[in-house]
Design a protein around this motif. Structure first.
Motif, PDB file in Angstrom:
ATOM      1  N   SER A  73      13.837  61.145 -18.687  1.00 13.13           N
ATOM      2  CA  SER A  73      12.463  61.190 -18.089  1.00 13.13           C
ATOM      3  C   SER A  73      11.425  61.336 -19.047  1.00 13.13           C
ATOM      4  CB  SER A  73      12.322  62.447 -17.009  1.00 13.13           C
ATOM      5  OG  SER A  73      13.127  62.416 -15.963  1.00 13.13           O
ATOM      6  N   THR A  86      10.055  58.844 -14.530  1.00  8.96           N
ATOM      7  CA  THR A  86      11.599  59.274 -14.343  1.00  8.96           C
ATOM      8  C   THR A  86      12.623  57.936 -14.315  1.00  8.96           C
ATOM      9  OG1 THR A  86      11.345  59.195 -12.016  1.00  8.96           O
ATOM     10  CG2 THR A  86      10.936  61.335 -13.327  1.00  8.96           C
ATOM     11  N   GLY A  87      13.820  58.148 -14.410  1.00  3.68           N
ATOM     12  CA  GLY A  87      14.646  56.927 -14.228  1.00  3.68           C
ATOM     13  C   GLY A  87      14.802  56.190 -15.383  1.00  3.68           C
TER      14      GLY A  87
END
Length: 550
Positions: A134, A187-188
């Motif tokens: 993140s 994120t991700g």
């Protein structure tokens, strides 16, 4: 008559209080050039009108006029105020000058009918750790518009990421007050990825401020450059201190960094001093005689090492060298690593490293309009050369300065070096040897003179100097450029040795012309050939004798 010139200096300015756009420009004074006949342009005595067209970018231009300025004055300022505009929109205007049915090229100007915010006050990207997927994006909204006026109403902040060649909008933060700091988390993100982010403030739909950029590496980053690297010498010890890199080389997190310390001598030889150093300090012990070095430091972890190394200034440390001291530059390198370089070059934009160490050389020999090969005097594939160029000033001096030598146990030392010498018509450059006792001022002890006759050759210059009461001695060889042919200076086999000899300085040739007679005054000053009455010393090969000129 050719067509009129177009309007010049056109602008469109939005008034957010009145919600109007005012267009200004300068009407033409001449026609276009008549390239078919007269190759000139003609002054205008009148303008019929100036037509104004309007559209929004991305749509077709209309065929009909939007407005018209009737009977504008030739060469004067024109002005038109458009009161039929919508706020938060983009408009483009085209102005066409008409003179008796002949039209000019269009003059274009565009405007946004709203307030454009200034650039973000701050924008950054960060990750919590090298394992995190993140990215925290933090932005501070501007407080003024692009024109510098205070902002009083909320705005949006648009966050984007670069995806190959395009920017993709990730998120828009709404209702941000002027000067407010906001954060959003992307994120991700895939580990071991370089991310390039862009953010800007937006008012309405078209009031886009200037973009700000931020880069971050997601995953374990290689360390950045160590900070505040210093090196200081004390006797035979060199102490180093530094600070850890502020972040990874690509802006990310780095873990478990150690440090690698390297050094470089003045002949270009490099060595690794230590690897796997923990902490932010180190002490290096110089073994043996004095050496002159520059140091570099990189941080290292599992992802790699710093792309840019931290560098120190030049440092000299170690013990005084023992006699006899001989520097033959064997193999095109320094036998003694304590040599330093100095120059009188003073160009603020460019200086070059003149001294280099080589196994062969070439000089242009003007008297025969030919090139002469130069090989080391003793055949050890090494000698020193000082480069000079056509722009080198007369008197430019390039110096090689030896490490300290311990002369505390001798009363006299014999100094010598070999100089590649030619006749004066070939080159006027010279070499000079100086000494410094216990760090004192430099004293000149030997100066070369052009050959009186003969082919280019190595010539040895020798001087016996008293050093009683001196602890440390340093030798300095200066290569001095003089006007004339642009030729490098070559030297070889610098020698300092203890001796019981006393006597004058001498110059001895080596090579095919070794038996050429050389003349000196009783004070040791070389002369081309004695003419004034007096006593002289004549050296021819191994023969030395006195002669009296009456």
């Amino acid at each position: 008559m050719p067509n009129p010139e177009p309007v010049r200096n056109q602008t469109a300015v939005y008034d957010d209080v009145k919600n109007t756009v005012t267009i200004t420009g300068k009407a033409p004074s001449y026609t276009e050039y008549d390239w078919d006949y007269s190759y000139t342009n003609y002054p205008l005595d009148h303008i019929s009108y100036i037509a104004i067209y309007r559209h929004t970018p991305g749509t077709e231009w209309p065929d009909t006029e939007y407005a018209r300025i009737t009977a504008p004055e030739v060469g004067k300022t024109i002005s038109y105020t458009d009161t039929q505009v919508e706020a938060d929109n983009n408009y483009e205007y085209k102005l066409v000058v008409d003179v008796d049915g002949k039209d000019s090229y269009g003059a274009f100007t565009s405007v946004y009918t709203g307030v454009k915010p200034g650039e973000l006050t701050a924008f950054s990207a960060s990750v919590a750790s090298s394992e995190s997927t993140s990215v925290d994006l933090t932005a501070t909204a501007p407080t003024t518009s692009a024109s510098g006026s205070p902002l009083t109403k909320p705005m949006s902040i648009v966050l984007q990421v670069k995806d190959l060649f395009d920017y993709v909008t990730l998120h828009t933060i709404e209702n941000v007050q002027p000067g407010q700091t906001v954060t959003w988390q992307h994120t991700g993100v895939i580990l071991n990825t370089n991310c390039h982010y862009v953010a800007y403030a937006l008012i309405g739909t078209g009031g886009k401020g200037q973009s700000s950029e931020a880069d971050i590496y997601v995953g374990l980053d290689r360390p950045g450059t160590p900070q505040d690297f210093t090196a200081s010498a004390d006797g035979d010890k060199v102490s180093f201190t530094w600070k850890a890199p502020a972040c990874g080389d690509r802006g990310g997190h780095y873990d478990n960094a150690t440090y690698t310390l390297r050094m470089k001598y003045n002949d270009g030889e490099e060595q690794t001093v230590a690897e796997g150093i923990n902490g932010t300090s180190y002490v290096y012990n110089v073994k043996g005689e004095e050496a002159t070095m520059t140091f570099s430091l990189v941080a290292v972890n599992a992802a790699g090492e710093s792309v840019e190394e931290a560098k120190s200034g030049q440092v000299t440390a170690g013990q005084a060298a023992a006699l006899p001291f001989k520097e033959s530059f064997a193999g095109g390198a320094l036998t003694h690593k304590g040599w330093q370089k100095a120059t009188t070059q003073h160009d603020e934009y460019y200086t070059y490293d003149a001294w280099y160490f080589t196994g062969s050389g070439t000089m242009y020999y003007m008297p025969t309009d030919d090139y002469v090969d130069i090989n080391p005097q003793d055949g050890d594939e090494g000698m020193a050369s000082s480069k000079f160029y056509g722009y080198s000033e007369d008197g430019q001096t390039e110096s090689l300065i030896s490490p300290r030598m311990d002369v505390s146990k001798t009363k006299n030392v014999k100094l010598s070096f070999y100089f590649w010498n030619v006749i004066e018509d070939a080159c006027k450059n010279e070499a000079r040897m100086q000494i410094s006792r216990d760090g004192g001022d430099w004293e000149t002890v030997l100066t070369t003179h052009p050959l009186a006759e003969g082919a280019p050759q190595w010539e040895q210059y020798t001087k016996v100097v008293g050093v009683e009461g001196t602890s440390d001695l340093r030798v300095r060889v200066d290569a001095i450029r003089h006007k004339g042919a642009v030729v490098n200076v070559y030297i070889d086999n610098v020698m300092v040795e203890a001796t019981t000899e006393t006597g004058i300085s001498s110059a001895v040739t080596s090579g095919d012309n070794a038996a050429v007679a050389e003349y000196y005054t009783v004070a040791g000053v070389r002369v081309n050939r004695p003419t004034a009455p007096g006593t002289y010393i004549v050296r021819s090969g191994k023969s030395v004798k006195k002669v009296v000129v009456r």
